[in-house]
Design a protein around this motif. Structure first.
Motif, PDB file in Angstrom:
ATOM      1  N   PHE A  92      49.494  91.776 -34.346  1.00  0.00           N
ATOM      2  CA  PHE A  92      50.649  90.492 -34.130  1.00  0.00           C
ATOM      3  C   PHE A  92      50.404  90.278 -35.089  1.00  0.00           C
ATOM      4  O   PHE A  92      49.255  89.598 -35.724  1.00  0.00           O
ATOM      5  N   ALA A  93      51.531  89.561 -35.754  1.00  0.00           N
ATOM      6  CA  ALA A  93      51.775  88.256 -36.917  1.00  0.00           C
ATOM      7  C   ALA A  93      51.019  87.326 -36.368  1.00  0.00           C
ATOM      8  O   ALA A  93      51.302  87.488 -35.446  1.00  0.00           O
ATOM      9  N   GLY A  94      50.522  86.780 -37.452  1.00  0.00           N
ATOM     10  CA  GLY A  94      49.666  85.580 -37.307  1.00  0.00           C
ATOM     11  C   GLY A  94      48.441  85.416 -36.851  1.00  0.00           C
ATOM     12  O   GLY A  94      47.550  84.083 -36.635  1.00  0.00           O
ATOM     13  N   SER A 149      55.320  89.093 -34.016  1.00  0.00           N
ATOM     14  CA  SER A 149      55.948  89.592 -34.503  1.00  0.00           C
ATOM     15  C   SER A 149      55.343  90.873 -34.717  1.00  0.00           C
ATOM     16  O   SER A 149      54.344  90.667 -34.455  1.00  0.00           O
ATOM     17  N   LEU A 150      55.453  91.445 -35.683  1.00  0.00           N
ATOM     18  CA  LEU A 150      54.283  92.711 -35.973  1.00  0.00           C
ATOM     19  C   LEU A 150      54.005  92.815 -37.191  1.00  0.00           C
ATOM     20  O   LEU A 150      54.697  92.564 -38.345  1.00  0.00           O
ATOM     21  N   ASP A 151      52.369  92.658 -38.023  1.00  0.00           N
ATOM     22  CA  ASP A 151      52.540  92.715 -39.773  1.00  0.00           C
ATOM     23  C   ASP A 151      51.425  94.303 -40.098  1.00  0.00           C
ATOM     24  O   ASP A 151      50.590  93.840 -39.785  1.00  0.00           O
ATOM     25  N   ARG A 152      52.443  94.706 -41.167  1.00  0.00           N
ATOM     26  CA  ARG A 152      51.310  96.043 -41.934  1.00  0.00           C
ATOM     27  C   ARG A 152      50.094  95.384 -42.142  1.00  0.00           C
ATOM     28  O   ARG A 152      49.204  96.366 -41.771  1.00  0.00           O
ATOM     29  N   ASP A 153      50.325  94.016 -42.266  1.00  0.00           N
ATOM     30  CA  ASP A 153      49.055  93.888 -43.317  1.00  0.00           C
ATOM     31  C   ASP A 153      47.499  94.507 -41.715  1.00  0.00           C
ATOM     32  O   ASP A 153      46.202  94.397 -41.315  1.00  0.00           O
ATOM     33  N   VAL A 154      47.747  93.564 -40.559  1.00  0.00           N
ATOM     34  CA  VAL A 154      47.229  92.904 -38.915  1.00  0.00           C
ATOM     35  C   VAL A 154      47.261  94.479 -39.091  1.00  0.00           C
ATOM     36  O   VAL A 154      45.644  94.933 -38.398  1.00  0.00           O
ATOM     37  N   HIS A 155      47.996  95.341 -38.539  1.00  0.00           N
ATOM     38  CA  HIS A 155      47.757  96.561 -37.998  1.00  0.00           C
ATOM     39  C   HIS A 155      46.753  97.331 -38.974  1.00  0.00           C
ATOM     40  O   HIS A 155      45.709  97.908 -38.414  1.00  0.00           O
ATOM     41  N   LEU A 156      46.753  97.579 -40.160  1.00  0.00           N
ATOM     42  CA  LEU A 156      45.636  98.112 -41.020  1.00  0.00           C
ATOM     43  C   LEU A 156      44.262  97.230 -41.135  1.00  0.00           C
ATOM     44  O   LEU A 156      43.018  98.176 -40.766  1.00  0.00           O
ATOM     45  N   THR A 196      65.689  91.267 -43.333  1.00  0.00           N
ATOM     46  CA  THR A 196      66.377  91.769 -44.999  1.00  0.00           C
ATOM     47  C   THR A 196      67.084  93.115 -44.086  1.00  0.00           C
ATOM     48  O   THR A 196      68.608  93.085 -45.195  1.00  0.00           O
ATOM     49  N   GLU A 197      67.033  93.232 -43.306  1.00  0.00           N
ATOM     50  CA  GLU A 197      68.353  94.049 -42.844  1.00  0.00           C
ATOM     51  C   GLU A 197      69.501  93.182 -42.400  1.00  0.00           C
ATOM     52  O   GLU A 197      70.965  93.652 -41.903  1.00  0.00           O
ATOM     53  N   THR A 243      72.827  85.125 -37.710  1.00  0.00           N
ATOM     54  CA  THR A 243      72.096  83.869 -36.615  1.00  0.00           C
ATOM     55  C   THR A 243      72.040  84.131 -35.124  1.00  0.00           C
ATOM     56  O   THR A 243      73.426  84.995 -34.227  1.00  0.00           O
ATOM     57  N   GLY A 244      71.239  83.288 -34.393  1.00  0.00           N
ATOM     58  CA  GLY A 244      71.671  83.170 -32.838  1.00  0.00           C
ATOM     59  C   GLY A 244      71.326  84.454 -31.799  1.00  0.00           C
ATOM     60  O   GLY A 244      71.207  84.587 -31.039  1.00  0.00           O
ATOM     61  N   THR A 245      70.595  85.568 -33.072  1.00  0.00           N
ATOM     62  CA  THR A 245      70.070  86.467 -32.159  1.00  0.00           C
ATOM     63  C   THR A 245      68.224  86.513 -30.866  1.00  0.00           C
ATOM     64  O   THR A 245      68.341  87.023 -30.586  1.00  0.00           O
ATOM     65  N   GLY A 246      67.695  85.502 -31.803  1.00  0.00           N
ATOM     66  CA  GLY A 246      66.407  85.616 -31.989  1.00  0.00           C
ATOM     67  C   GLY A 246      65.479  86.642 -32.260  1.00  0.00           C
ATOM     68  O   GLY A 246      64.126  86.311 -32.234  1.00  0.00           O
ATOM     69  N   PHE A 247      66.038  87.211 -33.072  1.00  0.00           N
ATOM     70  CA  PHE A 247      65.446  87.891 -34.234  1.00  0.00           C
ATOM     71  C   PHE A 247      65.109  87.752 -35.274  1.00  0.00           C
ATOM     72  O   PHE A 247      64.143  87.747 -36.572  1.00  0.00           O
ATOM     73  N   GLU A 248      65.835  86.806 -35.735  1.00  0.00           N
ATOM     74  CA  GLU A 248      65.864  85.875 -36.925  1.00  0.00           C
ATOM     75  C   GLU A 248      64.138  85.247 -37.953  1.00  0.00           C
ATOM     76  O   GLU A 248      63.497  84.595 -37.204  1.00  0.00           O
ATOM     77  N   GLY A 249      64.176  86.228 -38.682  1.00  0.00           N
ATOM     78  CA  GLY A 249      62.124  85.767 -38.829  1.00  0.00           C
ATOM     79  C   GLY A 249      61.079  86.790 -38.392  1.00  0.00           C
ATOM     80  O   GLY A 249      60.227  85.928 -38.653  1.00  0.00           O
ATOM     81  N   SER A 250      62.046  87.532 -37.984  1.00  0.00           N
ATOM     82  CA  SER A 250      60.596  88.428 -37.013  1.00  0.00           C
ATOM     83  C   SER A 250      60.829  89.671 -37.892  1.00  0.00           C
ATOM     84  O   SER A 250      61.172  90.523 -39.155  1.00  0.00           O
TER      85      SER A 250
END
Length: 311
Positions: free
Chosen positions: A104-106, A137-144, A186-187, A192-199
């Protein structure tokens, strides 16, 4: 030249003397031409990635020679579970499986990615007023850093980017149930308004089959800031069509959790389970991440998700 080919978890491992060790997802590998003393192993998604070997050089994982051409054919189809030459099988995949990640990011780098007492991701008064489902969100650096096997038997594959188990225990035909590199902004730069913005990151459903059931156990700590607080865990879920257009966004909720008097400032571990069906192309292409909603400010420490596919 000796060549070992064997199955390890959901990978076909190619260990040849003159090549770096190759790991091909088992549902992306096939073989052909067990004739004229040779055979070819190739990646079905990238036909230019192929490897030609002499049948006489084939060994199993322990280094034992496989044998004759007939033995090689039997070994590749039975022991490795390749298809019988070129062409895809129409048989449905049936084996259930699972994956886990704590990425998890953060999570704080200053404390080896372990949440410190009283710290976490704030669900604040603005989130309360807006009735927001806060997506984690998930974070690759945290995963590693955190998704490292703590066992030695069976030997982990060493393959990263597919969760804690490094490809072991996945359902048949699935190479990963997580995508750490997905960046929503990026995708969908104008979304706007989906709730996934910034994830970032997602639970990856693209290799599932119709009729699968998705079951996610979301592990997280809650630190209530006000007495009599109700927290609603969910999977935040967006169906997408074959063009990756988002068609519908909604929460898949589970039982709410109530924190009454005497709970403020304490840390409570929750392990909630949320399920979803996979019955259409829009389900297989859906975006989803765990989320929470609360009627008062709280601090959330997301810990991990166990993603199970039931068939």
């Amino acid at each position: 030249m000796s060549i070992k080919i064997f199955r390890k978890n959901n990978f076909v491992v190619i260990d040849a003397a003159d090549l770096p060790v190759k790991y091909l997802a088992s549902n992306k590998a096939d073989f052909d031409h067990v004739q004229d003393g040779k055979f070819v192993v190739w990646n079905v998604d990238n036909v230019s990635e192929d490897y030609t070997f002499a049948s006489a050089d084939l060994q199993d994982e322990d280094g034992a020679a496989v044998g004759t051409t007939d033995d090689v054919l039997e070994y590749l189809t039975t022991n490795i579970n390749f298809k019988t030459g070129v062409g895809s099988s129409t048989s449905p995949l049936s084996v259930s499986g699972y994956s886990h990640t704590g990425a998890f990011a953060g999570k704080p780098t200053s404390n080896n990615y372990v949440w410190e007492a009283g710290n976490g991701i704030n669900y604040d008064s603005t989130d309360v007023t807006n009735g927001t489902y806060k997506v984690f969100s998930l974070d690759r650096d945290v995963h590693l850093a955190v998704d490292n096997p703590y066992w030695s038997t069976p030997t982990p594959s060493g393959v990263t980017d597919i969760g804690l188990f490094q490809g072991a225990n996945l359902p048949d035909g699935v190479s990963s149930l997580v995508d750490y590199s997905f960046d929503f902004d990026t995708e969908y730069p104008s979304s706007t308004g989906t709730g996934f913005e910034g994830s970032t990151g997602r639970i990856k459903l693209n290799e599932l089959q119709y009729g699968d059931q998705l079951r996610v156990r979301f592990d997280f700590n809650v630190i209530p800031q006000i007495a009599n607080t109700t927290v609603e865990p969910a999977l935040w879920y967006s169906n997408r069509n074959d063009n990756d257009d988002i068609t519908f966004t909604f929460p898949l909720t589970t039982q709410p959790i109530f924190y009454g008097g005497g709970t403020v400032g304490n840390t409570y571990l929750n392990r909630v389970e949320i399920s979803a069906w996979i019955t259409s192309n829009e389900d297989i292409n859906a975006l989803t991440l765990p989320a929470i909603k609360s009627d008062n400010p709280v601090i959330i420490q997301p810990l991990g998700i166990l993603i199970t596919i039931i068939r």
